[in-house]
Design a protein around this motif. Structure first.
Motif, PDB file in Angstrom:
ATOM      1  N   ALA A  40       0.798  -1.254   0.142  1.00  0.00           N
ATOM      2  CA  ALA A  40       0.015  -0.053   0.011  1.00  0.00           C
ATOM      3  C   ALA A  40       0.769   1.266  -0.071  1.00  0.00           C
ATOM      4  O   ALA A  40       1.902   1.130   0.280  1.00  0.00           O
ATOM      5  N   ASN A  41       0.364   2.448  -0.581  1.00  0.00           N
ATOM      6  CA  ASN A  41       0.959   3.616  -0.350  1.00  0.00           C
ATOM      7  C   ASN A  41       0.742   4.366   1.003  1.00  0.00           C
ATOM      8  O   ASN A  41      -0.479   4.082   1.444  1.00  0.00           O
ATOM      9  N   VAL A  42       1.742   4.578   1.747  1.00  0.00           N
ATOM     10  CA  VAL A  42       1.515   5.236   3.159  1.00  0.00           C
ATOM     11  C   VAL A  42       2.503   6.425   3.075  1.00  0.00           C
ATOM     12  O   VAL A  42       3.603   6.248   2.646  1.00  0.00           O
ATOM     13  N   SER A  43       1.868   7.464   3.471  1.00  0.00           N
ATOM     14  CA  SER A  43       2.737   8.696   3.488  1.00  0.00           C
ATOM     15  C   SER A  43       2.825   9.232   4.990  1.00  0.00           C
ATOM     16  O   SER A  43       2.458   8.914   5.895  1.00  0.00           O
ATOM     17  N   ARG A  44       3.782   9.910   5.047  1.00  0.00           N
ATOM     18  CA  ARG A  44       4.343  10.573   6.250  1.00  0.00           C
ATOM     19  C   ARG A  44       4.519  12.183   6.312  1.00  0.00           C
ATOM     20  O   ARG A  44       4.605  12.793   5.274  1.00  0.00           O
ATOM     21  N   ILE A  45       3.787  12.643   7.238  1.00  0.00           N
ATOM     22  CA  ILE A  45       3.769  14.400   7.330  1.00  0.00           C
ATOM     23  C   ILE A  45       4.413  14.942   8.840  1.00  0.00           C
ATOM     24  O   ILE A  45       4.224  14.298   9.805  1.00  0.00           O
TER      25      ILE A  45
END
Length: 213
Positions: A40-45
């Motif tokens: 899955a695509n997982v983003s960090r902010i």
């Protein structure tokens, strides 16, 4: 609730979004990518809780006060007045508010100023934004306001030293909404929905803010 029109008055969170000088810069990156074999695509902010459209909590300026997760929900949803105001001086004072034809009673107010046009060019931070000076804050307190919003990153002028406006409002449990994009909003009465992220004990939180007619 049935509305004819919903307006999103939140500033999009994106790389390059200008923040208050000295605050952490906004960083968004993909931690996991399907294109590189992840499931899955997982983003960090990474960012300040005062980035973009956000709400302030009392603990932002008052040590030991309550956090964003304790703001009263009844203050965050309900009828709001959007008022267009261009003060004669640099900031909104009590005398400016006295000149407005406001109802005898109102609980929430949002100020649309020349700040709104700043969102047309967000390549640099503007220090010349319109804010609310302490006399304006005191006037609003005297009229029983429990939520105040404005169309740039702070309700306080940039060059202040004592942050009196914030202290006056937050110590009286007035909710502060900052960083609103009001370019498409006409003055008038709306239904407000201003819901910050529920971050335990935080001094602020980003919010998706909607106005409805």
């Amino acid at each position: 609730m049935n509305f004819n029109k919903l307006y999103d008055v939140s500033v999009p969170i994106h790389p390059g979004l200008k923040v208050w000088p000295g605050d952490p810069l906004l960083e968004i990156e993909q931690a996991d990518k399907i294109s590189e074999g992840a499931t899955a695509n997982v983003s960090r902010i990474k960012m300040s809780v005062h980035t973009g459209t956000h709400l302030d909590a009392p603990v932002h300026f008052i040590e030991g006060a309550t956090g964003i997760d304790t703001l009263p929900l009844e203050a965050l949803v309900g009828t709001v007045l959007v008022v267009e105001i261009n003060p004669s001086g640099a900031h909104i004072e009590a005398t400016d508010l006295e000149k407005l034809d406001l109802p005898d009673t109102f609980e929430r107010i949002i100020f649309k100023t020349r700040n709104s046009e700043f969102w047309n060019d967000n390549t640099y931070f503007r220090r010349d934004f319109v804010a609310i000076n302490p006399s304006g804050a005191e006037w609003l307190l005297q009229h029983g306001v429990k939520l105040i919003g404005i169309d740039y990153l702070s309700i306080e002028r940039f060059d202040c030293e004592d942050y009196r406006t914030h202290h006056l409002l937050l110590s009286n449990r007035v909710v502060i909404v900052e960083g609103l994009d009001l370019r498409a909003i006409e003055p008038g009465e709306y239904t407000l929905m201003a819901l910050p992220l529920k971050i335990e004990n935080a001094d602020g939180a980003p919010a998706r803010v909607l106005l409805a007619k």
